[in-house]
Design an enzyme around this catalytic site. Sequence first.
Site, PDB file in Angstrom:
ATOM      1  N   LYS A 178       2.397  10.622  -1.859  1.00 49.76           N
ATOM      2  CA  LYS A 178       1.537   9.548  -2.373  1.00 49.76           C
ATOM      3  C   LYS A 178       1.660   9.419  -3.891  1.00 49.76           C
ATOM      4  O   LYS A 178       1.498   8.323  -4.437  1.00 49.76           O
ATOM      5  CB  LYS A 178       0.091   9.784  -1.940  1.00 49.76           C
ATOM      6  CG  LYS A 178      -0.122   9.654  -0.427  1.00 49.76           C
ATOM      7  CD  LYS A 178       0.286   8.276   0.093  1.00 49.76           C
ATOM      8  CE  LYS A 178      -0.083   8.066   1.551  1.00 49.76           C
ATOM      9  NZ  LYS A 178       0.328   6.734   2.070  1.00 49.76           N
ATOM     10  N   TYR A 190       1.891  15.754   1.348  1.00 48.99           N
ATOM     11  CA  TYR A 190       1.222  14.437   1.367  1.00 48.99           C
ATOM     12  C   TYR A 190       0.937  13.982  -0.061  1.00 48.99           C
ATOM     13  O   TYR A 190       1.187  12.823  -0.413  1.00 48.99           O
ATOM     14  CB  TYR A 190      -0.068  14.523   2.191  1.00 48.99           C
ATOM     15  CG  TYR A 190      -0.774  13.194   2.398  1.00 48.99           C
ATOM     16  CD1 TYR A 190      -0.264  12.241   3.291  1.00 48.99           C
ATOM     17  CD2 TYR A 190      -1.960  12.886   1.737  1.00 48.99           C
ATOM     18  CE1 TYR A 190      -0.922  11.030   3.499  1.00 48.99           C
ATOM     19  CE2 TYR A 190      -2.613  11.687   1.942  1.00 48.99           C
ATOM     20  CZ  TYR A 190      -2.094  10.769   2.835  1.00 48.99           C
ATOM     21  OH  TYR A 190      -2.744   9.561   3.042  1.00 48.99           O
TER      22      TYR A 190
HETATM   23  P1  NAD Z   1      -3.897   4.989  11.098  1.00 43.72           P
HETATM   24  O1  NAD Z   1      -3.264   6.168  11.692  1.00 43.72           O
HETATM   25  O2  NAD Z   1      -5.215   4.501  11.587  1.00 43.72           O
HETATM   26  O3  NAD Z   1      -2.879   3.753  11.162  1.00 43.72           O
HETATM   27  C1  NAD Z   1      -1.539   3.919  10.769  1.00 43.72           C
HETATM   28  C2  NAD Z   1      -0.664   2.936  11.519  1.00 43.72           C
HETATM   29  O4  NAD Z   1       0.679   3.157  11.056  1.00 43.72           O
HETATM   30  C3  NAD Z   1      -0.665   3.151  13.022  1.00 43.72           C
HETATM   31  O5  NAD Z   1      -0.822   1.925  13.710  1.00 43.72           O
HETATM   32  C4  NAD Z   1       0.693   3.787  13.311  1.00 43.72           C
HETATM   33  O6  NAD Z   1       1.211   3.437  14.587  1.00 43.72           O
HETATM   34  C5  NAD Z   1       1.530   3.184  12.183  1.00 43.72           C
HETATM   35  N1  NAD Z   1       2.716   3.993  11.893  1.00 43.72           N
HETATM   36  C6  NAD Z   1       2.809   5.345  11.713  1.00 43.72           C
HETATM   37  N2  NAD Z   1       4.083   5.710  11.520  1.00 43.72           N
HETATM   38  C7  NAD Z   1       4.819   4.570  11.572  1.00 43.72           C
HETATM   39  C8  NAD Z   1       6.200   4.291  11.459  1.00 43.72           C
HETATM   40  N3  NAD Z   1       7.123   5.274  11.270  1.00 43.72           N
HETATM   41  N4  NAD Z   1       6.607   3.005  11.557  1.00 43.72           N
HETATM   42  C9  NAD Z   1       5.709   2.007  11.754  1.00 43.72           C
HETATM   43  N5  NAD Z   1       4.388   2.208  11.894  1.00 43.72           N
HETATM   44  C10 NAD Z   1       3.951   3.477  11.806  1.00 43.72           C
HETATM   45  O7  NAD Z   1      -3.974   5.300   9.520  1.00 43.72           O
HETATM   46  P2  NAD Z   1      -4.792   4.600   8.328  1.00 43.72           P
HETATM   47  O8  NAD Z   1      -5.914   5.503   7.970  1.00 43.72           O
HETATM   48  O9  NAD Z   1      -5.052   3.176   8.621  1.00 43.72           O
HETATM   49  O10 NAD Z   1      -3.714   4.755   7.153  1.00 43.72           O
HETATM   50  C11 NAD Z   1      -2.983   3.655   6.635  1.00 43.72           C
HETATM   51  C12 NAD Z   1      -2.403   4.036   5.285  1.00 43.72           C
HETATM   52  O11 NAD Z   1      -3.460   4.361   4.381  1.00 43.72           O
HETATM   53  C13 NAD Z   1      -1.482   5.263   5.305  1.00 43.72           C
HETATM   54  O12 NAD Z   1      -0.407   5.071   4.427  1.00 43.72           O
HETATM   55  C14 NAD Z   1      -2.388   6.364   4.798  1.00 43.72           C
HETATM   56  O13 NAD Z   1      -1.657   7.444   4.243  1.00 43.72           O
HETATM   57  C15 NAD Z   1      -3.217   5.619   3.776  1.00 43.72           C
HETATM   58  N6  NAD Z   1      -4.481   6.272   3.452  1.00 43.72           N
HETATM   59  C16 NAD Z   1      -5.431   6.467   4.409  1.00 43.72           C
HETATM   60  C17 NAD Z   1      -6.632   7.100   4.066  1.00 43.72           C
HETATM   61  C18 NAD Z   1      -7.718   7.370   5.068  1.00 43.72           C
HETATM   62  O14 NAD Z   1      -8.693   8.060   4.681  1.00 43.72           O
HETATM   63  N7  NAD Z   1      -7.643   6.874   6.292  1.00 43.72           N
HETATM   64  C19 NAD Z   1      -6.829   7.517   2.744  1.00 43.72           C
HETATM   65  C20 NAD Z   1      -5.833   7.297   1.805  1.00 43.72           C
HETATM   66  C21 NAD Z   1      -4.660   6.656   2.161  1.00 43.72           C
END
Ligand code: NAD
Length: 255
Positions: free
Chosen positions: A162, A158
């Site tokens: 990133k 991961y």
């Molecule tokens: P989440 O799981 O709540 O939402 C992610 C969405 O992406 C979901 O609706 C899922 O269906 C969709 N998705 C997953 N794989 C997919 C694919 N192959 N094609 C199309 N859609 C797809 O996650 P989140 O927390 O909202 O994360 C969003 C972004 O933020 C991600 O890139 C994650 O790595 C990043 N992020 C999140 C956090 C955190 O703490 N939540 C921290 C740092 C970075």
Amino acid sequence: MGSLLEGKVAVVTGGSSGIGRATSLLFAEEGADVVVADLQREPREGGEPTDDLVRAAGRQSRYVRCDVTSQADVEQAMAAADELGGVDVLLNNAGIFFGGDFLETTEAEYDRMMDVNVKSVFFVAQAAARRMVAKGGGSIINLSSIAGLQGMAPFTTYCMAKGAVRLMTYSLAQELGPRNVRVNALHPGVIGTTMTMKDVPVVGHELGEVLLQTIPMGRHGKPEDVARAALYLASDLSGYVSGDSLRVDGGMMRI
Ligand code: NAD
């Protein structure tokens, strides 16, 4: 309701849930039409589909069933944006999160992480940028993470993914800047979404309590915290900002 994105068209990958959902709704409140490109229409956390809520806010919206690892699906999402006037803003947000012992990590797990969190981010940005260049400009916002700034066990793949998104962002900023496309990275800290509450149990679990001690603001983030930072990067408020990283982590990293 504001007008920071009046007349703009945004494509939000992973816009059905979490950070992408909150950002889609804020973009709509600020005047944007939104294409929600996601594997599933139903929010992972439950509730009304994002595209319904965008329309309830008075903006146009299309849900496109899109697996970002499929370039054909990504083209469909961009074509939906073309119908609304053409993509001006891309939130390159769809992603997955899992960890695992380095000594046990399989090639299939490695490939899955890189396919969804790196390769897709590259080709979604390419599909959007081709249109932005033709249209005269745009803003691309790539979701990295604090894990793209610091190595963390047991999340090696991961962090690698990133970190790649961060340098992809900086390179694209130089390549696309002369064509009036800005490219920036967002680095959320620990944000309460299904990803951190269920996929990897952090928020609401013991690990979350431990991490809270390292967050000066004394709370985990909400999707809306990230959405407001995305709005800044999407709008003309950041008109001279490109090739930059914006952390949204309550002061956790301080680097
Ligand atoms: P989440 O799981 O709540 O939402 C992610 C969405 O992406 C979901 O609706 C899922 O269906 C969709 N998705 C997953 N794989 C997919 C694919 N192959 N094609 C199309 N859609 C797809 O996650 P989140 O927390 O909202 O994360 C969003 C972004 O933020 C991600 O890139 C994650 O790595 C990043 N992020 C999140 C956090 C955190 O703490 N939540 C921290 C740092 C970075």
